[in-house]
Design a protein around this motif. Structure first.
Motif, short mmCIF file in Angstrom:
data_model
loop_
_atom_site.label_atom_id
_atom_site.label_comp_id
_atom_site.label_asym_id
_atom_site.label_seq_id
_atom_site.Cartn_x
_atom_site.Cartn_y
_atom_site.Cartn_z
N LEU A 53 59.49 45.65 11.03
CA LEU A 53 58.81 46.05 9.79
C LEU A 53 58.54 47.55 9.86
O LEU A 53 57.87 48.02 10.79
CB LEU A 53 57.50 45.28 9.61
CG LEU A 53 56.63 45.64 8.41
CD1 LEU A 53 57.39 45.42 7.10
CD2 LEU A 53 55.35 44.83 8.43
N VAL A 60 51.88 50.22 5.52
CA VAL A 60 53.18 49.66 5.14
C VAL A 60 53.39 49.86 3.64
O VAL A 60 52.51 49.53 2.84
CB VAL A 60 53.25 48.16 5.49
CG1 VAL A 60 54.58 47.56 5.05
CG2 VAL A 60 53.01 47.94 6.97
N VAL A 63 48.43 43.39 4.58
CA VAL A 63 49.72 42.69 4.76
C VAL A 63 49.47 41.30 5.31
O VAL A 63 50.04 40.31 4.84
CB VAL A 63 50.67 43.50 5.67
CG1 VAL A 63 51.92 42.69 6.00
CG2 VAL A 63 51.04 44.82 5.03
N ALA A 64 48.62 41.21 6.33
CA ALA A 64 48.30 39.91 6.93
C ALA A 64 47.69 38.96 5.90
O ALA A 64 48.06 37.78 5.85
CB ALA A 64 47.35 40.11 8.11
N TRP A 85 55.42 42.81 14.50
CA TRP A 85 56.60 43.16 13.70
C TRP A 85 56.80 44.66 13.67
O TRP A 85 57.93 45.15 13.74
CB TRP A 85 56.46 42.64 12.28
CG TRP A 85 56.46 41.15 12.12
CD1 TRP A 85 56.98 40.23 12.98
CD2 TRP A 85 55.91 40.41 11.04
NE1 TRP A 85 56.78 38.95 12.49
CE2 TRP A 85 56.13 39.04 11.29
CE3 TRP A 85 55.24 40.78 9.88
CZ2 TRP A 85 55.72 38.04 10.43
CZ3 TRP A 85 54.83 39.78 9.01
CH2 TRP A 85 55.07 38.43 9.28
N GLU A 96 46.76 39.49 11.88
CA GLU A 96 47.04 40.92 11.98
C GLU A 96 47.88 41.22 13.21
O GLU A 96 48.74 42.10 13.17
CB GLU A 96 45.73 41.71 12.04
CG GLU A 96 44.99 41.73 10.72
CD GLU A 96 43.71 42.53 10.78
OE1 GLU A 96 43.65 43.53 11.52
OE2 GLU A 96 42.76 42.17 10.06
N VAL A 103 47.43 47.02 7.68
CA VAL A 103 47.84 45.84 8.43
C VAL A 103 47.03 44.63 7.96
O VAL A 103 47.58 43.54 7.79
CB VAL A 103 47.67 46.08 9.95
CG1 VAL A 103 47.85 44.79 10.73
CG2 VAL A 103 48.66 47.14 10.42
N THR A 123 50.25 39.49 14.36
CA THR A 123 51.64 39.20 14.01
C THR A 123 52.26 40.38 13.28
O THR A 123 53.39 40.78 13.60
CB THR A 123 51.71 37.93 13.13
OG1 THR A 123 51.12 36.84 13.82
CG2 THR A 123 53.14 37.60 12.75
N VAL A 124 51.53 40.95 12.35
CA VAL A 124 52.03 42.12 11.61
C VAL A 124 52.25 43.28 12.56
O VAL A 124 53.27 43.96 12.52
CB VAL A 124 51.07 42.51 10.47
CG1 VAL A 124 51.55 43.76 9.75
CG2 VAL A 124 50.90 41.35 9.49
N ARG A 125 51.29 43.50 13.46
CA ARG A 125 51.44 44.59 14.44
C ARG A 125 52.65 44.36 15.35
O ARG A 125 53.34 45.30 15.72
CB ARG A 125 50.17 44.73 15.27
CG ARG A 125 49.05 45.36 14.50
CD ARG A 125 47.89 45.76 15.42
NE ARG A 125 46.82 46.28 14.61
CZ ARG A 125 45.80 45.56 14.15
NH1 ARG A 125 45.73 44.27 14.42
NH2 ARG A 125 44.87 46.12 13.41
N TYR A 149 61.66 43.64 4.24
CA TYR A 149 61.48 42.81 5.44
C TYR A 149 61.53 41.33 5.07
O TYR A 149 62.22 40.54 5.71
CB TYR A 149 60.15 43.14 6.12
CG TYR A 149 59.83 42.22 7.25
CD1 TYR A 149 60.42 42.39 8.50
CD2 TYR A 149 58.96 41.14 7.08
CE1 TYR A 149 60.14 41.52 9.54
CE2 TYR A 149 58.68 40.28 8.11
CZ TYR A 149 59.27 40.47 9.34
OH TYR A 149 59.01 39.61 10.37
N LEU A 193 57.87 46.18 2.85
CA LEU A 193 57.47 44.80 3.07
C LEU A 193 58.41 43.85 2.35
O LEU A 193 58.85 42.84 2.91
CB LEU A 193 56.02 44.59 2.61
CG LEU A 193 55.46 43.19 2.78
CD1 LEU A 193 55.53 42.72 4.22
CD2 LEU A 193 54.03 43.12 2.24
#
Length: 61
Positions: free
Chosen positions: A32, A43, A12-13, A26, A20, A9, A22-24, A51, A48
């Motif tokens: 995602l 991920v 990706v962030a 999704w 982070e 995570v 925001t990613v969680r 998405y 990714l």
């Protein structure tokens, strides 16, 4: 999926310059696709990219 390492995570962030949380969000909303290992989410790069393509304002050339 196993030909490249899965992203955390945090990674990706960092790549997308978002938080982070925001990613969680999704991941939790099933926007995602992610895989849970214990308490951590991972991920795949292809997921990714899918998405990001799905949320683009126009199709790729």
């Amino acid at each position: 999926m196993l030909n490249s390492p899965l992203l955390t995570v945090h990674e990706v962030a960092d790549l997308l310059k978002v938080r982070e949380a925001t990613v969680r969000a999704w991941i939790q909303s099933n926007e995602l696709r992610a895989i849970k290992f214990g308490r951590e989410w991972r991920v795949d790069r292809e997921d990714l990219e899918s998405y990001l393509n799905a949320h683009a304002n126009r199709p790729a050339d």
